[in-house]
Design an enzyme around this catalytic site. Structure first.
Site, PDB file in Angstrom:
ATOM      1  CG  HIS A  29       0.957  10.446  22.952  1.00 43.21           C
ATOM      2  ND1 HIS A  29      -0.012   9.541  23.321  1.00 43.21           N
ATOM      3  CD2 HIS A  29       1.442  10.017  21.753  1.00 43.21           C
ATOM      4  CE1 HIS A  29      -0.111   8.601  22.390  1.00 43.21           C
ATOM      5  NE2 HIS A  29       0.756   8.874  21.437  1.00 43.21           N
ATOM      6  CG  HIS A 264       4.866  11.537  19.459  1.00 40.82           C
ATOM      7  ND1 HIS A 264       4.019  12.602  19.248  1.00 40.82           N
ATOM      8  CD2 HIS A 264       4.210  10.441  18.995  1.00 40.82           C
ATOM      9  CE1 HIS A 264       2.908  12.174  18.675  1.00 40.82           C
ATOM     10  NE2 HIS A 264       2.995  10.869  18.511  1.00 40.82           N
ATOM     11  CG  HIS A 475     -19.526   3.271  -8.752  1.00 34.11           C
ATOM     12  ND1 HIS A 475     -18.196   3.296  -9.100  1.00 34.11           N
ATOM     13  CD2 HIS A 475     -19.936   4.571  -8.739  1.00 34.11           C
ATOM     14  CE1 HIS A 475     -17.813   4.544  -9.295  1.00 34.11           C
ATOM     15  NE2 HIS A 475     -18.856   5.338  -9.069  1.00 34.11           N
TER      16      HIS A 475
END
Length: 671
Positions: A29, A264, A475
């Site tokens: 990059h 980028h 849960h």
């Protein structure tokens, strides 16, 4: 090369090193390092306090590149300011064995404070670093401010888009962490295009609402004076974290790729690099050029850093003379060596004490050792009444109450675990983080990075199975044990009774090679009579013979973890009455067991005994390593149901009767 100031020349050196390294690697990059080079130069040369000759100097400022894809920016700065990172290391960017990997990695490259990559993680980790600084300063500073440093962060639009950064901003603002200073690289570009495709936040208002001090510099990415003043102003704000918003231009100077996604995440290309270097007034055919005057100029950081450290050592000497007891205590915090008999006050539990949830034992342990280990700090994700992790001798860390040891993270598992890594990375404290086991799904990215960095963070995970009962499907953890056991460097321990839980905590405290996760019950478990079965200190070996067979050789091996160990222990007697001589093996930690010598592993699980049964109220995935081809597993391969725990265990086959039936069938089929 055209005439330019030494500052301009240094900044262009940073930019060109980034372009050249990414091009040579054909990967990386380049655009963000090119855009942020002025800001990095100003910070490192005028504000950041560090010593390249001693990257671990304790009172250094910490720098976190949260937008870790821009790693060449940091590598260039490390090389140019005199760290042990050579120009050849930059030439080998992203190559096998190189100290310059694609994203910064802690422990791999001198000067890297934390591993970054997944966006948002860096800024969350930095919050923990700033918390550690505030805590230690509150504990030890007198007239001599021996703990006095800043945590600086560079972050990107990607960091701020990730929801995790909201948790970081909220915690830091709430706590008023005035020594946390972030610079937001507002370059308007993501991989897919302009940020306007997906992002229209008013970042200034957002951070102001989180109680941050905000400076929006606008389009001043190359204005060294404005950037420097912004850092100076940020340091004058002592009761708020600071955000500096800086409009930059990704791929700055590239005639065809500036302000485009092409700058980028891909090399610019040889011809585009030539044209960009011409724009900078740089020799277009020179690669990895570091002019001699730039090297001399930026290497001044070495002498400056040595002077800063020496001044601090002089201050420390004065402090030790004036406050010898505090100085000795600070040494203990930094070394974290366990004092003699540190665990002497930990209770030993007897069957007469009655059944106890292993989360209760965790509470007992924390408070039995808290005074002996004053550097142990931590908290839960708004679940302390359930996780039972309060250090009773201390209050909560709050704004201007940083010396306390309990952390109220709120309902923020992402930042809780990432900032815990930051606390550990900073040094001087040892953090634990607690929540329900199911919510490791929120914390997983931070846990994974802690594993990569081999940080000895302690995770206290309660409500470990369907045994939590009525909260139901959402849960009840089913797949979590299997998935976390698959994570390298993570030691998962699921203790079977009170004494195993105590020894599991001992392992967590003494283990320094990676994170340890304690997986604890909500429901009460019987306490094994250790006069009749083996000692719980064998937890440190990961697995052990809890109850040996009666004869010379076992007919079948019964294995389990956690609450299910009581089932196989009871089943052993029923099987013996049926003529089947079983061995009962408690296996609280597969990872610890794998670390044992082969001789010990074969002693516990003799290869000659092929009839094997494992019992665990979770996904059976992974148990084949221990049960072999002829063995079987009583596990759960579907999600749970909302119902009382006892009903759930019965419905899913976690009964003594079912264990006996399975074991009998396996034994009869062994031949």
């Amino acid at each position: 090369m055209k005439a330019m100031t030494i500052e301009e020349k240094s900044i262009n050196t940073i930019r060109c090193l980034a372009m050249d390294a990414v091009q040579q690697a054909n990967s990386g990059h380049p655009g963000t390092p090119m855009a942020l080079a002025p800001a990095a130069y100003v910070l490192w040369m005028d504000h950041l306090r560090f010593n390249p000759q001693n990257p671990q100097w304790f009172n250094r400022d910490r720098f976190v590149l949260s937008n870790g894809h821009a790693s060449m920016l940091q590598y260039a700065m490390l090389h140019l300011t005199g760290y042990d990172l050579s120009l050849d290391d930059l030439r080998n960017f992203r190559q096998w064995g190189s100290p310059t990997p694609g994203h910064p990695e802690y422990g791999h490259t001198p000067g890297i404070e934390t591993t970054t990559g997944p966006l948002g993680q860096g800024i969350m980790t930095a919050v923990g670093m700033a918390m550690a600084e505030a805590h230690l300063a509150a504990c030890f500073n007198k007239e001599e401010k021996i703990i006095d440093h800043y945590t600086y962060v560079f972050c990107s639009d990607g960091d701020l888009m990730e929801g995790a950064s909201h948790e970081a901003a909220s915690v830091a603002g709430h706590l008023g962490l005035g020594k946390l200073i972030c610079l937001y690289d507002n370059n308007h570009i993501t991989i897919e295009g302009n940020t306007s495709l997906s992002y229209s936040d008013d970042v200034a208002k957002r951070f102001e609402s989180y109680h941050w001090h905000v400076q929006d510099l606008g389009d001043e990415g190359n204005n060294l004076a404005a950037i420097s003043v912004a850092f100076e102003r940020a340091r004058t704000v002592t009761d708020q974290p600071s955000m500096i918003i800086l409009r930059t231009h990704i791929g700055y100077g590239s005639p065809h790729k500036q302000d485009t996604p092409e700058a980028h995440g891909s090399p610019l290309g040889e011809e585009e690099i030539r044209l960009t270097k011409e724009f900078y007034g740089w020799p277009p055919d020179e690669k990895f050029l570091v002019p001699a005057d730039v090297e001399a100029h930026m290497h001044k950081a070495v002498e400056r850093g040595q002077q800063w450290e020496q001044e601090w050592l002089t201050l420390m000497a004065e402090y030790k003379k004036n406050y010898p007891d505090l100085a000795s205590q600070l040494d203990q915090y930094l070394a974290q060596q366990l004092p003699p008999d540190w665990d002497k006050a930990v209770p030993v539990y007897q069957p007469k004490d009655g059944p106890k949830a292993t989360r209760e034992i965790s509470k007992d342990f924390i408070n039995a050792i808290a005074d002996k280990l004053p550097w142990l700090i931590g908290g839960s994700g708004d679940l302390e009444p359930s996780t039972l992790t309060m250090i009773k001798s201390s209050g909560y860390i709050e704004k201007d109450k940083y010396a306390n040891r309990n952390i109220a993270w709120g309902i923020r598992e992402h930042v809780m675990c990432a900032a815990s890594s930051g606390l550990q990375l900073h040094g001087g404290v040892r953090p634990f983080a607690a929540t329900f086991f199911i919510f490791t799904d929120y914390a997983r990215p931070a846990i994974r990075l802690a594993c990569i960095m081999e940080l000895p963070v302690i995770y206290v995970m309660t409500h470990d199975s369907i045994g939590l009962g009525e909260d139901g499907t959402t849960h009840q953890p089913i797949e979590q044990l299997a998935s976390l056991r698959a994570m390298p460097h993570l030691c998962v321990i699921r203790p079977a009774d009170a004494n195993e839980a105590s020894y599991a905590w001992r392992v967590a405290i003494t283990r320094t090679t990676g994170p340890t996760m304690l997986v604890l019950t909500r429901q009460k478990l019987p306490i094994f009579d250790r006069d009749k079965v083996a000692s719980a200190d064998n937890v440190s070996k990961g697995a052990y013979i809890l109850s040996k067979e009666k004869g010379d050789r076992a007919d079948i091996l019964l294995m389990a973890t956690g609450s299910e160990v009581q089932l196989i222990l009871e089943a052993q007697q029923h099987l013996l009455e049926a003529g089947i001589d079983a061995r009962v093996v408690s296996m609280p930690s597969w990872e610890l067991f794998r670390e044992q010598p082969k001789e010990y592993r074969y002693e516990v699980l003799p290869p000659a005994v092929k009839a094997r049964l494992a019992v665990e109220a979770a996904s059976p995935q992974g148990w084949d390593e221990w049960v072999g081809e002829r063995g079987a597993v009583i596990g759960i391969s579907i999600f749970g149901v909302s119902a009382p725990a006892k009903e759930l265990f019965k419905r899913y086959g976690f009964t003594v009767e079912n264990v006996v039936n399975h074991a009998t069938r396996i034994f009869r089929l062994k031949d």
